[in-house]
Design a protein around this motif. Sequence first.
Motif, PDB file in Angstrom:
ATOM      1  N   GLY A 242      50.663  42.297  60.922  1.00  0.00           N
ATOM      2  CA  GLY A 242      52.049  42.724  61.047  1.00  0.00           C
ATOM      3  C   GLY A 242      52.712  43.105  59.741  1.00  0.00           C
ATOM      4  N   MET A 243      51.949  43.695  58.821  1.00  0.00           N
ATOM      5  CA  MET A 243      52.521  44.113  57.541  1.00  0.00           C
ATOM      6  C   MET A 243      52.151  45.563  57.277  1.00  0.00           C
ATOM      7  N   ASN A 244      52.833  46.200  56.323  1.00  0.00           N
ATOM      8  CA  ASN A 244      52.453  47.570  56.011  1.00  0.00           C
ATOM      9  C   ASN A 244      51.225  47.572  55.105  1.00  0.00           C
ATOM     10  N   VAL A 245      50.569  48.718  55.012  1.00  0.00           N
ATOM     11  CA  VAL A 245      49.300  48.813  54.281  1.00  0.00           C
ATOM     12  C   VAL A 245      49.513  48.532  52.802  1.00  0.00           C
ATOM     13  N   ARG A 246      50.650  48.966  52.257  1.00  0.00           N
ATOM     14  CA  ARG A 246      50.912  48.736  50.830  1.00  0.00           C
ATOM     15  C   ARG A 246      50.956  47.237  50.512  1.00  0.00           C
ATOM     16  N   THR A 247      51.642  46.472  51.351  1.00  0.00           N
ATOM     17  CA  THR A 247      51.714  45.018  51.139  1.00  0.00           C
ATOM     18  C   THR A 247      50.336  44.389  51.257  1.00  0.00           C
ATOM     19  N   CYS A 248      49.571  44.856  52.239  1.00  0.00           N
ATOM     20  CA  CYS A 248      48.211  44.332  52.430  1.00  0.00           C
ATOM     21  C   CYS A 248      47.362  44.568  51.185  1.00  0.00           C
ATOM     22  N   ARG A 249      47.446  45.777  50.635  1.00  0.00           N
ATOM     23  CA  ARG A 249      46.639  46.097  49.453  1.00  0.00           C
ATOM     24  C   ARG A 249      47.101  45.309  48.230  1.00  0.00           C
ATOM     25  N   ALA A 250      48.393  44.978  48.166  1.00  0.00           N
ATOM     26  CA  ALA A 250      48.895  44.157  47.068  1.00  0.00           C
ATOM     27  C   ALA A 250      48.277  42.757  47.137  1.00  0.00           C
ATOM     28  N   HIS A 251      48.167  42.209  48.355  1.00  0.00           N
ATOM     29  CA  HIS A 251      47.536  40.895  48.512  1.00  0.00           C
ATOM     30  C   HIS A 251      46.048  40.950  48.155  1.00  0.00           C
ATOM     31  N   ILE A 252      45.400  42.053  48.528  1.00  0.00           N
ATOM     32  CA  ILE A 252      43.970  42.198  48.204  1.00  0.00           C
ATOM     33  C   ILE A 252      43.788  42.280  46.690  1.00  0.00           C
ATOM     34  N   ALA A 253      44.724  42.973  46.038  1.00  0.00           N
ATOM     35  CA  ALA A 253      44.652  43.064  44.574  1.00  0.00           C
ATOM     36  C   ALA A 253      44.791  41.676  43.934  1.00  0.00           C
ATOM     37  N   LYS A 254      45.663  40.840  44.511  1.00  0.00           N
ATOM     38  CA  LYS A 254      45.828  39.476  43.991  1.00  0.00           C
ATOM     39  C   LYS A 254      44.563  38.651  44.226  1.00  0.00           C
ATOM     40  N   LEU A 255      43.933  38.871  45.376  1.00  0.00           N
ATOM     41  CA  LEU A 255      42.658  38.187  45.631  1.00  0.00           C
ATOM     42  C   LEU A 255      41.613  38.602  44.597  1.00  0.00           C
ATOM     43  N   ASN A 256      41.558  39.916  44.320  1.00  0.00           N
ATOM     44  CA  ASN A 256      40.609  40.418  43.311  1.00  0.00           C
ATOM     45  C   ASN A 256      40.851  39.747  41.960  1.00  0.00           C
ATOM     46  N   ALA A 257      42.141  39.668  41.579  1.00  0.00           N
ATOM     47  CA  ALA A 257      42.477  39.092  40.271  1.00  0.00           C
ATOM     48  C   ALA A 257      42.162  37.601  40.219  1.00  0.00           C
ATOM     49  N   THR A 258      42.484  36.886  41.301  1.00  0.00           N
ATOM     50  CA  THR A 258      42.269  35.436  41.325  1.00  0.00           C
ATOM     51  C   THR A 258      40.790  35.088  41.290  1.00  0.00           C
ATOM     52  N   LEU A 259      39.979  35.841  42.048  1.00  0.00           N
ATOM     53  CA  LEU A 259      38.544  35.535  42.157  1.00  0.00           C
ATOM     54  C   LEU A 259      37.705  36.273  41.127  1.00  0.00           C
ATOM     55  N   SER A 263      35.127  44.892  42.757  1.00  0.00           N
ATOM     56  CA  SER A 263      34.843  45.832  43.846  1.00  0.00           C
ATOM     57  C   SER A 263      35.000  45.127  45.184  1.00  0.00           C
ATOM     58  N   ARG A 264      35.085  45.921  46.238  1.00  0.00           N
ATOM     59  CA  ARG A 264      35.237  45.338  47.570  1.00  0.00           C
ATOM     60  C   ARG A 264      33.995  44.531  47.952  1.00  0.00           C
ATOM     61  N   ALA A 265      32.827  45.035  47.629  1.00  0.00           N
ATOM     62  CA  ALA A 265      31.596  44.316  47.958  1.00  0.00           C
ATOM     63  C   ALA A 265      31.532  42.985  47.205  1.00  0.00           C
ATOM     64  N   GLN A 266      31.889  43.026  45.909  1.00  0.00           N
ATOM     65  CA  GLN A 266      31.874  41.799  45.121  1.00  0.00           C
ATOM     66  C   GLN A 266      32.918  40.810  45.635  1.00  0.00           C
ATOM     67  N   LEU A 267      34.074  41.331  46.098  1.00  0.00           N
ATOM     68  CA  LEU A 267      35.134  40.463  46.611  1.00  0.00           C
ATOM     69  C   LEU A 267      34.649  39.670  47.812  1.00  0.00           C
ATOM     70  N   GLY A 268      33.939  40.325  48.725  1.00  0.00           N
ATOM     71  CA  GLY A 268      33.411  39.614  49.889  1.00  0.00           C
ATOM     72  C   GLY A 268      32.473  38.498  49.480  1.00  0.00           C
TER      73      GLY A 268
END
Length: 281
Positions: A242-259, A263-268
């Motif tokens: 229930g969020m817009n794509v921009r917000t979703c990608r911002a959360h993914i970017a934070k996941l990338n930074a935290t972990l 890359s997407r493959a490395q993130l998984g």
Amino acid sequence: MDFALLHPDPDDAGWLRPVSPSAALAQRLHPIEREIQERRRHSVELVDSFEPFMDISAQDPPTTHAITVLEGSTRINAAIDVATAECRTEVLTVQPGGGRSEDILSKGLERGKAVVDRGVSIRTLYQHTVRHHQGTFAYAERLASGVEIRTLEELVERMLIFDQTVAFIPAKDDRTAALELRHPGLISYLTRVFEQLWQRATPLLEEIQYDPTPAGISGVQRSIAQLLVEGHVDDSIARRLGMNVRTCRAHIAKLNATLGSNSRAQLGYLIALSGILDSDS
């Protein structure tokens, strides 16, 4: 001659002899009465043939349109307006997605007040993302006396149930068509689905209790991580949460930074390695 009251004289071809009116009438009536008797016999046969089917239908309840396809927003809204006007006890609604526009909330408020003022209760399920939308809180405050609102992270598609007698669900992804359902079995099933979601949901004015996660990763990001591991793309994740794509990608970017992912493959891989999706984490 038309009534057969005269007929040629057999002894003199140039003359006509009169016929008794009763005899002439009987002669004219005979084929008509024979046809009438034949039709009566046929009608009796039809009644006898249909009688078993009439007995069966008399035992069945009156038929209704169990499923009606509604095409176009005008027809959909008209059907919902009728159900709203006829509702007497309770409305159950599931509203996936984020915060609504002012226009949608205004129309919803008008429709909701008309229902609540009649003593009808409303229970609505939204997604957690509406908690960041001030308009939703204003809407809830205006209808506070007769409305309960709870939120979940993920919801099924939009659904409305009136008095457990009629329900509306989308028939197309773009919501240009809907199904109006009146079959008791379908209504009962959808009501049970709603009740299960309702029990898991959090009241709008209560704080959401997320399971503990490693420092720097929020409950929302954990949900996004779960969907990423399952193979969902950004658009799909945003729609489901229930969020817009921009917000979703911002959360993914934070996941990338935290972990520490590049890359997407490395993130998984790093999500799986981090243990943030473990049930006991």
